[in-house]
Design a protein around this motif. Structure first.
Motif, PDB file in Angstrom:
ATOM      1  N   GLU A 166       5.874 -19.413   8.689  1.00 36.86           N
ATOM      2  CA  GLU A 166       6.165 -18.955  10.050  1.00 36.86           C
ATOM      3  C   GLU A 166       6.004 -17.446  10.205  1.00 36.86           C
ATOM      4  O   GLU A 166       5.538 -16.756   9.304  1.00 36.86           O
ATOM      5  N   ARG A 167       6.419 -16.963  11.348  1.00 30.87           N
ATOM      6  CA  ARG A 167       6.107 -15.590  11.711  1.00 30.87           C
ATOM      7  C   ARG A 167       6.679 -14.599  10.718  1.00 30.87           C
ATOM      8  O   ARG A 167       6.065 -13.584  10.399  1.00 30.87           O
ATOM      9  N   ASP A 168       7.855 -14.904  10.189  1.00 28.29           N
ATOM     10  CA  ASP A 168       8.448 -13.984   9.209  1.00 28.29           C
ATOM     11  C   ASP A 168       7.526 -13.797   8.020  1.00 28.29           C
ATOM     12  O   ASP A 168       7.314 -12.690   7.518  1.00 28.29           O
ATOM     13  N   GLY A 169       6.977 -14.907   7.570  1.00 28.48           N
ATOM     14  CA  GLY A 169       6.071 -14.833   6.425  1.00 28.48           C
ATOM     15  C   GLY A 169       4.869 -13.970   6.732  1.00 28.48           C
ATOM     16  O   GLY A 169       4.440 -13.153   5.911  1.00 28.48           O
ATOM     17  N   ALA A 170       4.342 -14.145   7.943  1.00 26.97           N
ATOM     18  CA  ALA A 170       3.167 -13.353   8.304  1.00 26.97           C
ATOM     19  C   ALA A 170       3.505 -11.869   8.321  1.00 26.97           C
ATOM     20  O   ALA A 170       2.737 -11.033   7.842  1.00 26.97           O
ATOM     21  N   LEU A 171       4.680 -11.540   8.851  1.00 29.23           N
ATOM     22  CA  LEU A 171       5.062 -10.122   8.899  1.00 29.23           C
ATOM     23  C   LEU A 171       5.235  -9.558   7.497  1.00 29.23           C
ATOM     24  O   LEU A 171       4.826  -8.427   7.203  1.00 29.23           O
ATOM     25  N   ILE A 172       5.857 -10.362   6.623  1.00 24.54           N
ATOM     26  CA  ILE A 172       6.056  -9.891   5.251  1.00 24.54           C
ATOM     27  C   ILE A 172       4.714  -9.637   4.579  1.00 24.54           C
ATOM     28  O   ILE A 172       4.492  -8.593   3.952  1.00 24.54           O
ATOM     29  N   THR A 173       3.799 -10.605   4.728  1.00 23.05           N
ATOM     30  CA  THR A 173       2.488 -10.437   4.098  1.00 23.05           C
ATOM     31  C   THR A 173       1.794  -9.202   4.649  1.00 23.05           C
ATOM     32  O   THR A 173       1.191  -8.429   3.905  1.00 23.05           O
ATOM     33  N   GLN A 174       1.923  -9.019   5.953  1.00 19.64           N
ATOM     34  CA  GLN A 174       1.235  -7.891   6.544  1.00 19.64           C
ATOM     35  C   GLN A 174       1.760  -6.583   5.988  1.00 19.64           C
ATOM     36  O   GLN A 174       0.997  -5.682   5.635  1.00 19.64           O
ATOM     37  N   SER A 175       3.087  -6.508   5.867  1.00 20.48           N
ATOM     38  CA  SER A 175       3.629  -5.230   5.400  1.00 20.48           C
ATOM     39  C   SER A 175       3.301  -5.013   3.938  1.00 20.48           C
ATOM     40  O   SER A 175       3.011  -3.900   3.514  1.00 20.48           O
ATOM     41  N   LEU A 176       3.272  -6.089   3.157  1.00 24.49           N
ATOM     42  CA  LEU A 176       2.908  -5.927   1.753  1.00 24.49           C
ATOM     43  C   LEU A 176       1.456  -5.508   1.594  1.00 24.49           C
ATOM     44  O   LEU A 176       1.107  -4.722   0.716  1.00 24.49           O
ATOM     45  N   LEU A 177       0.602  -6.049   2.458  1.00 22.64           N
ATOM     46  CA  LEU A 177      -0.791  -5.670   2.341  1.00 22.64           C
ATOM     47  C   LEU A 177      -1.015  -4.235   2.797  1.00 22.64           C
ATOM     48  O   LEU A 177      -1.899  -3.551   2.293  1.00 22.64           O
ATOM     49  N   THR A 178      -0.189  -3.802   3.768  1.00 21.18           N
ATOM     50  CA  THR A 178      -0.371  -2.423   4.207  1.00 21.18           C
ATOM     51  C   THR A 178       0.034  -1.444   3.118  1.00 21.18           C
ATOM     52  O   THR A 178      -0.583  -0.406   2.944  1.00 21.18           O
ATOM     53  N   HIS A 179       1.107  -1.800   2.379  1.00 20.91           N
ATOM     54  CA  HIS A 179       1.633  -0.846   1.412  1.00 20.91           C
ATOM     55  C   HIS A 179       1.248  -1.118  -0.024  1.00 20.91           C
ATOM     56  O   HIS A 179       1.592  -0.331  -0.903  1.00 20.91           O
ATOM     57  N   GLY A 180       0.596  -2.234  -0.283  1.00 18.91           N
ATOM     58  CA  GLY A 180       0.220  -2.496  -1.671  1.00 18.91           C
ATOM     59  C   GLY A 180       1.302  -3.249  -2.400  1.00 18.91           C
ATOM     60  O   GLY A 180       1.178  -4.437  -2.652  1.00 18.91           O
ATOM     61  N   LYS A 181       2.383  -2.593  -2.777  1.00 22.43           N
ATOM     62  CA  LYS A 181       3.510  -3.301  -3.355  1.00 22.43           C
ATOM     63  C   LYS A 181       4.828  -2.694  -2.856  1.00 22.43           C
ATOM     64  O   LYS A 181       4.919  -1.503  -2.624  1.00 22.43           O
ATOM     65  N   LEU A 182       5.805  -3.562  -2.671  1.00 20.57           N
ATOM     66  CA  LEU A 182       7.094  -3.119  -2.139  1.00 20.57           C
ATOM     67  C   LEU A 182       8.211  -3.920  -2.765  1.00 20.57           C
ATOM     68  O   LEU A 182       8.010  -5.041  -3.210  1.00 20.57           O
ATOM     69  N   THR A 183       9.433  -3.336  -2.755  1.00 26.68           N
ATOM     70  CA  THR A 183      10.596  -4.155  -3.099  1.00 26.68           C
ATOM     71  C   THR A 183      11.051  -4.875  -1.848  1.00 26.68           C
ATOM     72  O   THR A 183      10.610  -4.561  -0.748  1.00 26.68           O
ATOM     73  N   ILE A 184      11.972  -5.791  -2.043  1.00 28.73           N
ATOM     74  CA  ILE A 184      12.370  -6.619  -0.906  1.00 28.73           C
ATOM     75  C   ILE A 184      13.074  -5.783   0.158  1.00 28.73           C
ATOM     76  O   ILE A 184      12.839  -5.929   1.356  1.00 28.73           O
ATOM     77  N   THR A 185      13.914  -4.864  -0.286  1.00 28.43           N
ATOM     78  CA  THR A 185      14.651  -4.054   0.688  1.00 28.43           C
ATOM     79  C   THR A 185      13.700  -3.164   1.476  1.00 28.43           C
ATOM     80  O   THR A 185      13.804  -3.040   2.691  1.00 28.43           O
ATOM     81  N   ASP A 186      12.733  -2.547   0.748  1.00 31.61           N
ATOM     82  CA  ASP A 186      11.786  -1.692   1.453  1.00 31.61           C
ATOM     83  C   ASP A 186      10.970  -2.483   2.438  1.00 31.61           C
ATOM     84  O   ASP A 186      10.701  -2.023   3.561  1.00 31.61           O
ATOM     85  N   CYS A 187      10.591  -3.676   2.024  1.00 31.13           N
ATOM     86  CA  CYS A 187       9.752  -4.500   2.885  1.00 31.13           C
ATOM     87  C   CYS A 187      10.504  -4.852   4.158  1.00 31.13           C
ATOM     88  O   CYS A 187       9.973  -4.713   5.273  1.00 31.13           O
ATOM     89  N   VAL A 188      11.730  -5.293   4.011  1.00 30.74           N
ATOM     90  CA  VAL A 188      12.510  -5.686   5.184  1.00 30.74           C
ATOM     91  C   VAL A 188      12.710  -4.485   6.092  1.00 30.74           C
ATOM     92  O   VAL A 188      12.584  -4.564   7.319  1.00 30.74           O
ATOM     93  N   ALA A 189      13.006  -3.331   5.469  1.00 26.87           N
ATOM     94  CA  ALA A 189      13.207  -2.129   6.284  1.00 26.87           C
ATOM     95  C   ALA A 189      11.951  -1.786   7.060  1.00 26.87           C
ATOM     96  O   ALA A 189      11.997  -1.433   8.246  1.00 26.87           O
ATOM     97  N   ASP A 190      10.809  -1.930   6.414  1.00 28.97           N
ATOM     98  CA  ASP A 190       9.552  -1.606   7.068  1.00 28.97           C
ATOM     99  C   ASP A 190       9.301  -2.518   8.264  1.00 28.97           C
ATOM    100  O   ASP A 190       8.876  -2.077   9.336  1.00 28.97           O
ATOM    101  N   ILE A 191       9.581  -3.802   8.077  1.00 25.91           N
ATOM    102  CA  ILE A 191       9.347  -4.746   9.184  1.00 25.91           C
ATOM    103  C   ILE A 191      10.264  -4.428  10.347  1.00 25.91           C
ATOM    104  O   ILE A 191       9.857  -4.427  11.507  1.00 25.91           O
TER     105      ILE A 191
END
Lengths: 307, 548
Positions: free
Chosen positions: B103-128
């Motif tokens: 679902e949409r959450d997954g798409a947002l997570i993937t998008q942010s990971l692809l933008t930044h290369g690699k992230l921790t979970i907290t950073d990823c959530v904060a970014d979204i």
């Protein structure tokens, strides 16, 4: 009946006729008629040979004499020596025909001599020339009254030495439709279970084609098998060995192959590559980034993007 | 490694990272591994700039490094990670698939990971949260929770994979270091046999490691929480406590392209059966692949793990109709003509799938009631179908006939080919040479005499699937590079217009653009869309040929 043969010649000829296909050796003859002098027998044999009543073969060092039938005697008897030799060799090749080069090596005659003989024989309507399908540049000779064998003409697929592509295509389409009908149940969304064994074999397909009289030429099971193989390579039909039943030996089905055929309903793989100009471009190998043909100024692209 | 592949890699870097990084990447792609100084030399950039470019590339998992001792100092070599780079063309498909599966959450997570290369979970959530904000009616904590949940799920399904510092080292160097450790334990230098056994043991160790617990997940006991516990974990309740699987907060994660490719391949294998048999068969096959998917690491495996038929029966989707879609022989139905029950129908279906001539499903040798999928055979069939599609669309049906015949029968001469395929020899000869220059066929010469005179040699034609796949992949890279370059050119042609569109006042107010400019923009967007979509479709073909 033979005309003006001496009694000894007549006797020899009768013995040869009696010996049939196995032929008669000179020792056999002297065994049956020990009273005939050997010299006279030899003269008789030579005369019969010369007049074309008998012919001589060599088998295991012995010479065997076979009698020729009346009709052949009439024709061949009038021939001269060389022509007779050529004629005999051509006749020996049966309905396969013989190539001029082979004729030359068998008779050891000079090429010009053979040419002359062949022309003479053709004029007398004794032999005919045919073209082979396998070696189109060769001229094969055979006796006038024989029909060429399947090997030479190529079988039912060839008309006038050329492959009749439309005929083959028509036939394959009919075969495919029949197999398709038998491979899936009437309801298009269902499939047969694996114990279903009514898939058609080559013999069944042949029967169907014969019954519907789709082809004028008589086709054998081998011919149909060739057609079905073509369908297999086209990816339209699959073949596999059907499960053999227990009461197998009193079936009168063909025992040499148990292939049955099933139609394939695979989706045709669509190729995305052909949709873009590069897939069908004739100069794709030449195209590079800085070269004279490049993607930036490509005309095919201009046309394609200009929808 | 071919020109076309290098060009495509370079163009990908240019689009995603810009011209300066492109220069550095270009040097690494074409010349292999080298230290910073050498890169600076080739690119005429300052070493500091080179280091920054390399940092960006390492962050996105595109460059790996190796340190080696050379006399007195330690030199660091940098090398391009080609597979990861080539996977970047598939980013649109990855985003689409993550939306489908998570679902949409997954798409947002993937998008942010692809933008930044690699992230921790907290950073990823904060970014979204920063970029997309919170929907009205929901609090930030609720959003964080749902994002965390989606992230955990993706990690468990291995769509996201943990990145350890050792992942930035080249694979070859890691292998060599491990081998060295093992061989240092021995007093004498190893013989060839011992070396081989060490390598095998290390390989098995790595395999076991990948199959065992997922790195980055930890378990802890927690009080029953709404919507946070795991169904499986509930079985292990200890009073009020539940074992909950959580993602560790200090581990970096990246998108695992391999897992996406595996799933796409599984879907394609199931699709093989849709037209061939019926949609129910496809559903059964898909379920089998889903059950066996967990242990698949990459697409190069030969067999999947076994799936038991009981499990299959329980996991089928609710709407598959097993009974009505089978046509039974009258003898099977028995005296009352009743249709059999569901599990018998499933048995029959599995039997049909097993007997099918593609030979993909087969019984597991050791245990009864378990089935294994022959992945190697399946991937070969997928590749062959694709190549047939290409040949058929480009050249026509007779060419496909010849190709199939050669693939089936091995090496043949042109006379035999003409006889079996019922085509005249002249035609056949022409088609054979065309297919050979295209790359699908291979020619083997067998001389009859000592001198290789053409009239006295046998010419045998054959199809080698791996070579055909490689040649075609190369051609497809060329096409992809062309499409990509054309996109740059189209944008460059209208650079002035695009600059104008980027102005803040134009962004706010659309009417500052006149009609001609708007039309031009539309044409541009249309052209770009066509080029992008075409490139993506060809990229899908490439993964079939290369990765499956």
């Amino acid at each position: 009946m033979a005309t003006n043969l001496t009694p000894l010649e007549e006797l020899f000829y009768q013995e040869c006729l009696k010996a049939g296909n196995n032929g008669l050796t000179s020792t056999d003859f002297s065994g049956i008629h020990p009273d005939s002098p050997v010299m006279d027998t030899a003269i008789a044999m030579n005369s019969l040979l010369g007049r074309g009543f008998i012919e001589v073969f060599q088998l295991r060092g012995e010479q065997i004499y076979k009698a020729l039938k009346k009709e052949e005697v009439g024709k061949a008897g009038a021939l001269q020596g060389e022509e007779q030799v050529v004629y005999n060799t051509i006749r020996a090749s049966g309905n396969e025909g013989i190539w001029t080069k082979h004729l030359k090596s068998k008779t050891n005659l000079h090429e010009a001599v053979i040419k002359r003989c062949l022309r003479a024989l053709e004029q007398k309507a004794l032999v005919k020339a045919i073209k082979s399908v396998k070696h189109p540049t060769r001229k094969l000779y055979m006796l006038m009254e024989l029909t060429p064998s399947v090997e030479v003409t190529g079988g039912p697929w060839f008309t006038d030495q050329e492959l009749d592509v439309e005929f083959v295509e028509q036939l394959t389409n009919h075969c495919y439709k029949y197999i398709l009908m038998k491979s899936f149940p009437r309801d298009a969304s269902c499939i047969f279970t694996s114990t279903h064994n009514a898939y058609p074999s080559a013999a069944n397909v042949r029967k169907y084609i014969m019954d519907k009289r789709i082809s004028q030429v008589d086709l054998s099971v081998d011919d149909i098998t060739m057609l079905l193989d073509v369908l297999v390579y086209d990816g339209k039909v699959e073949r596999f060995i059907a499960a053999v039943d227990e009461d197998w030996d009193d079936e009168d089905m063909d025992t040499d192959s148990d292939w049955v055929y099933k139609a394939v309903r695979d989706k045709k793989a669509e190729s995305a590559w052909q949709d873009c100009p590069c897939g069908v471009c004739p100069v794709a190998d030449f195209c590079s980034e800085g070269g004279p043909v490049n993607p930036a100024g490509c005309n095919y692209y201009n046309k394609w993007l200009d929808f | 490694m071919s020109t076309h592949e290098n060009r495509l890699c370079r163009l990908i870097v240019r689009e995603h990272f810009g011209p300066i990084v492109e220069k550095v990447a270009n040097v690494l792609i074409r010349k292999g591994r080298m230290p910073v100084g050498l890169i600076a030399n080739f690119t005429a950039l300052k070493p500091r700039q080179v280091r920054e470019c390399l940092l960006v590339l390492i962050q996105h998992n595109l460059v790996v490094y190796a340190e080696s001792q050379e006399k007195t100092r330690i030199v660091t070599y940098y090398e391009i990670n080609r597979p990861e780079l080539l996977h970047r063309v598939l980013i649109p498909k990855v985003l689409h698939s993550s939306q489908d599966w998570f679902e949409r959450d997954g798409a947002l997570i993937t998008q942010s990971l692809l933008t930044h290369g690699k992230l921790t979970i907290t950073d990823c959530v904060a970014d979204i949260l920063k970029t997309s904000g919170v929907a009205p009616g929901k609090t930030t904590t609720q959003r964080t929770q749902s994002l965390n949940k989606a992230f955990t799920r993706m990690v468990k399904e291995k769509c996201l994979i943990a990145v350890r510092p050792s992942d930035s080292l080249t694979a070859a160097d890691k292998n060599m270091a491990e081998e060295k450790r093992e061989t240092d334990k021995m007093t004498l230098p190893p013989t060839a046999a011992e070396l081989a056994s060490i390598r095998k043991a290390l390989g098995a160790q790595k395999q076991a490691e990948q199959n065992s617990t997922i790195v980055g997940l930890k378990r802890r006991l927690d009080t029953m929480d709404d919507g946070y516990g795991e169904k499986r974990a509930r079985l292990l309740t200890d009073g009020d406590l539940v074992i909950v699987e959580e993602v560790e907060t200090d581990v970096y994660f990246k998108v695992n392209f391999d897992r996406f490719i595996i799933r796409w391949r599984n879907v394609q294998i199931a699709n093989l059966y849709e037209a061939r048999l019926n949609p129910t068969a496809k559903a059964i096959m898909q379920t089998i692949m889903n059950l066996a998917e967990e242990r698949m690491i990459n697409c190069k495996e030969e067999h999947s793990s076994p799936v038991s038929i009981m499990l299959l029966l329980n996991s089928l989707p609710k709407d598959t109709n097993l009974i009505d879609t089978l046509e039974f022989d009258p003898s099977d139905l028995g005296p009352n003509n009743t249709k059999p029950k569901i599990h018998e129908c499933l048995d029959k279906y599995v039997q049909i799938l097993e007997d099918d001539l593609m030979k993909i499903l087969k019984k597991d040798a050791g245990r009864s009631g378990q089935y294994v999928i022959n992945l190697k055979m399946a991937s070969e069939i997928l590749k062959k179908n694709l190549i047939q599609g290409i040949v058929s669309a480009r050249f026509g049906a007779p060419y496909v006939r010849i190709m199939n015949m050669l693939a089936d029968k091995g090496k043949l001469e042109e006379k035999q080919i003409s006889r079996f395929s019922m085509m005249p020899v002249k035609d056949v000869r022409e088609k054979l040479t065309t297919l050979c220059t295209f790359g699908v066929l291979n020619l083997q010469e067998v001389p009859k005499t000592k001198e290789r005179t053409p009239s006295r040699t046998y010419y045998l034609w054959e199809v080698i699937l791996s070579r055909a796949a490689d040649t075609l992949t190369d051609r497809l890279y060329h096409t992809m590079g062309n499409l990509r370059q054309r996109r740059f050119v189209e944008r460059a042609k209208r650079a002035v217009l695009l600059n104008k569109c980027e102005r803040t006042d134009v962004k706010a107010d659309d009417s500052l653009l006149n009609a001609a400019e708007k039309k031009e923009l539309e044409t541009l967007n249309g052209a770009l869309e066509m080029l992008e979509i075409q490139e993506l479709r060809i990229a899908e073909m490439v993964i079939t040929l290369r990765d499956f």
